[in-house]
Design a protein around this motif. Structure first.
Motif, short mmCIF file in Angstrom:
data_model
loop_
_atom_site.label_atom_id
_atom_site.label_comp_id
_atom_site.label_asym_id
_atom_site.label_seq_id
_atom_site.Cartn_x
_atom_site.Cartn_y
_atom_site.Cartn_z
N SER A 69 0.85 -1.18 0.00
CA SER A 69 0.00 0.00 0.00
C SER A 69 0.90 1.24 0.00
CB SER A 69 -0.89 0.00 1.24
OG SER A 69 -0.11 0.35 2.39
N PRO A 70 0.32 2.43 -0.22
CA PRO A 70 1.14 3.65 -0.14
C PRO A 70 1.78 3.83 1.24
CG PRO A 70 -0.95 4.11 -1.20
CD PRO A 70 -1.04 2.72 -0.64
N PHE A 71 1.24 3.13 2.25
CA PHE A 71 1.76 3.24 3.61
C PHE A 71 2.77 2.14 3.92
CE2 PHE A 71 -2.73 4.45 3.35
CZ PHE A 71 -2.58 5.83 3.44
N ASN A 72 3.23 1.43 2.87
CA ASN A 72 4.25 0.38 2.95
C ASN A 72 3.81 -0.86 3.72
OD1 ASN A 72 6.20 1.62 1.32
ND2 ASN A 72 6.87 2.90 3.02
N ASN A 73 2.51 -1.11 3.79
CA ASN A 73 2.02 -2.38 4.32
C ASN A 73 1.93 -3.37 3.17
OD1 ASN A 73 1.55 -1.24 6.91
ND2 ASN A 73 -0.36 -0.37 6.14
N GLN A 74 2.49 -4.58 3.35
CA GLN A 74 2.43 -5.54 2.26
C GLN A 74 1.00 -6.06 2.10
OE1 GLN A 74 5.44 -8.55 2.06
NE2 GLN A 74 4.67 -9.31 0.11
N VAL A 75 0.52 -5.99 0.88
CA VAL A 75 -0.85 -6.38 0.54
C VAL A 75 -0.88 -7.79 -0.03
CG1 VAL A 75 -2.84 -5.82 -0.90
CG2 VAL A 75 -1.49 -3.99 0.12
N ALA A 76 0.11 -8.12 -0.87
CA ALA A 76 0.11 -9.42 -1.53
C ALA A 76 1.47 -9.71 -2.15
CB ALA A 76 -0.96 -9.45 -2.62
N LYS A 77 1.67 -10.99 -2.49
CA LYS A 77 2.81 -11.41 -3.28
C LYS A 77 2.27 -12.15 -4.50
CE LYS A 77 6.70 -13.40 -1.68
NZ LYS A 77 7.85 -12.73 -2.31
N ILE A 78 2.73 -11.75 -5.69
CA ILE A 78 2.33 -12.41 -6.93
C ILE A 78 3.47 -13.31 -7.37
CG2 ILE A 78 1.74 -12.07 -9.37
CD1 ILE A 78 0.65 -9.28 -8.55
N ILE A 79 3.16 -14.56 -7.65
CA ILE A 79 4.10 -15.51 -8.25
C ILE A 79 3.55 -15.78 -9.64
CG2 ILE A 79 5.22 -17.77 -8.10
CD1 ILE A 79 5.75 -16.07 -5.62
N TYR A 80 4.37 -15.56 -10.68
CA TYR A 80 3.85 -15.66 -12.04
C TYR A 80 4.88 -16.27 -12.97
CZ TYR A 80 1.31 -14.13 -16.23
OH TYR A 80 0.63 -14.09 -17.41
N SER A 81 4.53 -17.40 -13.57
CA SER A 81 5.36 -18.02 -14.60
C SER A 81 4.42 -18.78 -15.53
CB SER A 81 6.40 -18.96 -13.99
OG SER A 81 5.79 -20.08 -13.40
N SER A 82 4.96 -19.43 -16.53
CA SER A 82 4.11 -20.13 -17.50
C SER A 82 3.30 -21.25 -16.86
CB SER A 82 4.96 -20.67 -18.65
OG SER A 82 5.93 -21.57 -18.16
N ASN A 83 3.81 -21.84 -15.79
CA ASN A 83 3.07 -22.95 -15.16
C ASN A 83 2.69 -22.70 -13.70
OD1 ASN A 83 5.57 -23.10 -14.07
ND2 ASN A 83 6.06 -25.16 -14.79
N ASP A 84 2.82 -21.48 -13.24
CA ASP A 84 2.50 -21.17 -11.84
C ASP A 84 2.02 -19.72 -11.74
OD1 ASP A 84 2.27 -21.17 -9.10
OD2 ASP A 84 4.42 -21.15 -8.70
N LYS A 85 0.71 -19.55 -11.56
CA LYS A 85 0.13 -18.21 -11.42
C LYS A 85 -0.67 -18.20 -10.13
CE LYS A 85 -0.24 -17.43 -16.41
NZ LYS A 85 0.45 -18.64 -16.84
N ARG A 86 -0.14 -17.52 -9.12
CA ARG A 86 -0.86 -17.47 -7.85
C ARG A 86 -0.54 -16.19 -7.11
NH1 ARG A 86 3.26 -20.08 -4.16
NH2 ARG A 86 4.80 -20.78 -5.67
N ILE A 87 -1.42 -15.85 -6.20
CA ILE A 87 -1.25 -14.70 -5.32
C ILE A 87 -1.35 -15.19 -3.90
CG2 ILE A 87 -2.30 -12.55 -4.53
CD1 ILE A 87 -3.21 -12.08 -7.41
N ILE A 88 -0.46 -14.70 -3.06
CA ILE A 88 -0.54 -14.97 -1.63
C ILE A 88 -0.93 -13.65 -0.98
CG2 ILE A 88 0.70 -15.78 0.40
CD1 ILE A 88 2.68 -17.11 -1.68
N ASP A 89 -2.11 -13.59 -0.38
CA ASP A 89 -2.55 -12.32 0.20
C ASP A 89 -1.91 -12.10 1.56
OD1 ASP A 89 -4.05 -13.67 2.15
OD2 ASP A 89 -5.99 -13.23 1.21
#
Length: 198
Positions: free
Chosen positions: A77-97
């Motif tokens: 966020s603009p306040f530097n709180n982590q919102v999510a991590k995106i993992i993205y490749s041809s065989n792995d598309k996921r978000i960890i909130d």
């Protein structure tokens, strides 16, 4: 989706997030010479983003690492709180909130849209950053430019690059604006941590 809603509500008041893009003259942000033909196969950057859609919008920051054909993007966020991590490749598309919940499939697409205003694939920006705009589907470029190409378009997006940053002879776009109808998205590289290529 609660985290995304919290993220957006905390960012929805933007004065003019596109002010820096109003001057369209191309800027090289360092004195290094740009070699447009050098391909980039890995990078690590810190960036900020903002979007606007029908007078609403949001903004945030991210740390993006691309290596071995995989993207890892930490969203803050603009306040530097982590919102999510995106993992993205041809065989792995996921978000960890922020609560550790893993989202994939349609949940992945909906969460991306809640973060960025549209379901924008990381491929779009990665291809621009790594000098592979020709990999974007049906992408054309404005040939009437004196130096490096900075205007691209296809049936979906109008893309304008207004600045570049360099490190070790490699150059990446540092101010990218993409538009689609009333939707506008701005991506600004604040810091290059590392670039490698050939």
């Amino acid at each position: 989706m609660y985290v995304a809603a919290l993220f957006l509500s905390g960012c929805a008041t933007l004065n003019d997030p596109f002010e820096i893009f109003k001057n369209h003259s191309l800027v090289i942000e360092t004195s290094q010479v740009i070699d447009e033909s050098r391909s980039i196969n890995q990078f690590s950057i810190k960036a900020k983003f903002s979007y606007s859609l029908d007078s609403k919008g949001a903004s945030g920051r991210l740390i993006w690492r691309y290596e071995n054909n995989q993207d890892e993007i930490d969203i803050f966020s603009p306040f530097n709180n982590q919102v999510a991590k995106i993992i993205y490749s041809s065989n792995d598309k996921r978000i960890i909130d922020a609560n550790g919940k893993v989202l994939s499939g349609e949940d992945f697409d909906h969460y991306i849209q809640s973060l960025f205003g549209k379901n924008i694939s990381p491929d779009l920006f990665r291809y621009l950053i790594t000098n592979n705009a020709d990999r974007i589907k049906n992408m054309q470029k404005d040939e009437n430019q004196p130096n490096r190409t900075n205007h691209f378009y296809n049936d979906e997006w109008n893309i304008l690059i207004t600045a570049f940053k360099t490190q070790g002879g490699f150059a990446i776009p540092s101010k990218i604006s993409i538009t689609q109808g009333k939707f506008s998205f701005n991506f600004i590289v604040e810091e290059i941590i590392n670039i490698a290529g050939k």
